[in-house]
Design a protein around this motif. Sequence first.
Motif, PDB file in Angstrom:
ATOM      1  N   LEU A 193     -27.309 -63.372 -10.736  1.00 39.31           N
ATOM      2  CA  LEU A 193     -28.568 -63.850 -10.155  1.00 39.31           C
ATOM      3  C   LEU A 193     -28.453 -65.305  -9.724  1.00 39.31           C
ATOM      4  O   LEU A 193     -28.968 -65.690  -8.684  1.00 39.31           O
ATOM      5  N   PHE A 194     -27.772 -66.093 -10.506  1.00 38.42           N
ATOM      6  CA  PHE A 194     -27.628 -67.519 -10.188  1.00 38.42           C
ATOM      7  C   PHE A 194     -26.764 -67.694  -8.952  1.00 38.42           C
ATOM      8  O   PHE A 194     -27.006 -68.465  -8.092  1.00 38.42           O
TER       9      PHE A 194
ATOM     10  N   LEU B  12     -23.311 -54.594  -6.087  1.00 40.89           N
ATOM     11  CA  LEU B  12     -23.516 -55.208  -7.398  1.00 40.89           C
ATOM     12  C   LEU B  12     -23.045 -54.231  -8.460  1.00 40.89           C
ATOM     13  O   LEU B  12     -23.071 -53.013  -8.274  1.00 40.89           O
ATOM     14  N   SER B  13     -22.615 -54.760  -9.586  1.00 40.09           N
ATOM     15  CA  SER B  13     -22.007 -53.936 -10.629  1.00 40.09           C
ATOM     16  C   SER B  13     -23.000 -53.032 -11.350  1.00 40.09           C
ATOM     17  O   SER B  13     -22.636 -51.960 -11.821  1.00 40.09           O
ATOM     18  N   TYR B  14     -24.243 -53.461 -11.465  1.00 44.58           N
ATOM     19  CA  TYR B  14     -25.204 -52.734 -12.288  1.00 44.58           C
ATOM     20  C   TYR B  14     -26.465 -52.437 -11.480  1.00 44.58           C
ATOM     21  O   TYR B  14     -26.757 -53.104 -10.507  1.00 44.58           O
ATOM     22  N   SER B  15     -27.219 -51.450 -11.950  1.00 47.36           N
ATOM     23  CA  SER B  15     -28.494 -51.132 -11.294  1.00 47.36           C
ATOM     24  C   SER B  15     -29.583 -52.053 -11.840  1.00 47.36           C
ATOM     25  O   SER B  15     -29.407 -52.701 -12.867  1.00 47.36           O
ATOM     26  N   ASP B  16     -30.716 -52.077 -11.141  1.00 46.38           N
ATOM     27  CA  ASP B  16     -31.803 -52.918 -11.634  1.00 46.38           C
ATOM     28  C   ASP B  16     -32.383 -52.355 -12.931  1.00 46.38           C
ATOM     29  O   ASP B  16     -32.885 -53.095 -13.769  1.00 46.38           O
TER      30      ASP B  16
ATOM     31  N   THR C 119     -42.910 -59.335 -20.424  1.00 39.89           N
ATOM     32  CA  THR C 119     -43.052 -60.004 -19.133  1.00 39.89           C
ATOM     33  C   THR C 119     -41.713 -60.544 -18.638  1.00 39.89           C
ATOM     34  O   THR C 119     -41.376 -60.408 -17.459  1.00 39.89           O
ATOM     35  N   PHE C 120     -40.937 -61.143 -19.539  1.00 43.31           N
ATOM     36  CA  PHE C 120     -39.638 -61.678 -19.140  1.00 43.31           C
ATOM     37  C   PHE C 120     -38.699 -60.576 -18.685  1.00 43.31           C
ATOM     38  O   PHE C 120     -38.013 -60.719 -17.668  1.00 43.31           O
ATOM     39  N   ILE C 121     -38.654 -59.458 -19.406  1.00 42.20           N
ATOM     40  CA  ILE C 121     -37.746 -58.366 -19.032  1.00 42.20           C
ATOM     41  C   ILE C 121     -38.174 -57.753 -17.700  1.00 42.20           C
ATOM     42  O   ILE C 121     -37.328 -57.404 -16.863  1.00 42.20           O
ATOM     43  N   GLN C 122     -39.477 -57.658 -17.456  1.00 40.16           N
ATOM     44  CA  GLN C 122     -39.936 -57.166 -16.154  1.00 40.16           C
ATOM     45  C   GLN C 122     -39.510 -58.121 -15.036  1.00 40.16           C
ATOM     46  O   GLN C 122     -39.085 -57.681 -13.973  1.00 40.16           O
ATOM     47  N   TRP C 123     -39.652 -59.405 -15.262  1.00 42.22           N
ATOM     48  CA  TRP C 123     -39.237 -60.391 -14.267  1.00 42.22           C
ATOM     49  C   TRP C 123     -37.725 -60.302 -14.025  1.00 42.22           C
ATOM     50  O   TRP C 123     -37.270 -60.354 -12.881  1.00 42.22           O
ATOM     51  N   PHE C 124     -36.954 -60.167 -15.091  1.00 35.14           N
ATOM     52  CA  PHE C 124     -35.497 -60.096 -14.995  1.00 35.14           C
ATOM     53  C   PHE C 124     -35.079 -58.890 -14.156  1.00 35.14           C
ATOM     54  O   PHE C 124     -34.215 -58.986 -13.288  1.00 35.14           O
ATOM     55  N   ARG C 125     -35.703 -57.741 -14.417  1.00 32.03           N
ATOM     56  CA  ARG C 125     -35.390 -56.534 -13.659  1.00 32.03           C
ATOM     57  C   ARG C 125     -35.777 -56.692 -12.191  1.00 32.03           C
ATOM     58  O   ARG C 125     -35.025 -56.330 -11.292  1.00 32.03           O
TER      59      ARG C 125
ATOM     60  N   ALA D 153     -36.076 -59.475 -10.458  1.00 37.48           N
ATOM     61  CA  ALA D 153     -35.186 -60.442  -9.817  1.00 37.48           C
ATOM     62  C   ALA D 153     -33.864 -59.777  -9.454  1.00 37.48           C
ATOM     63  O   ALA D 153     -33.316 -60.002  -8.365  1.00 37.48           O
ATOM     64  N   TYR D 154     -33.345 -58.935 -10.339  1.00 33.99           N
ATOM     65  CA  TYR D 154     -32.087 -58.242 -10.036  1.00 33.99           C
ATOM     66  C   TYR D 154     -32.286 -57.198  -8.937  1.00 33.99           C
ATOM     67  O   TYR D 154     -31.404 -56.983  -8.109  1.00 33.99           O
ATOM     68  N   PHE D 155     -33.464 -56.556  -8.921  1.00 31.23           N
ATOM     69  CA  PHE D 155     -33.786 -55.623  -7.837  1.00 31.23           C
ATOM     70  C   PHE D 155     -33.793 -56.354  -6.496  1.00 31.23           C
ATOM     71  O   PHE D 155     -33.259 -55.855  -5.507  1.00 31.23           O
TER      72      PHE D 155
END
Length: 102
Positions: A101-102, A73-77, A54-60, A62-64
């Motif tokens: 993200l911050f 941005l330097s990296y893809s979602d 769940t956390f990794i899905q949220w992290f992805r 949020a970056y998306f």
Amino acid sequence: MNCISLVSSHFQYDLLKMTENGGEISAESVTSNDNREQAIGIIQIVVFILSAITFIQWFRLAYFNLHLRVNRLSYSDGWAAGCWFMPIVNLFRPYQIMKKLF
């Protein structure tokens, strides 16, 4: 789950104390204690894995969403999710992404 595990461990401690004091315990009580501890351990592992997913899905996600607001941005979602599973990279890349993200 940790609170439940703590209570179960206290029951196990009481069982061991009863044995130490010379009390007799039945094989049935030992087996039920072992089964309870095993079930709690399995449930804790499942809850941990589900929390990590769940956390990794949220992290992805949020970056998306950050990609929608910022052009370069330097990296893809996908990299935001995948970097958690790459040895050595998982020590610094999630931190770099979270800083953006911050």
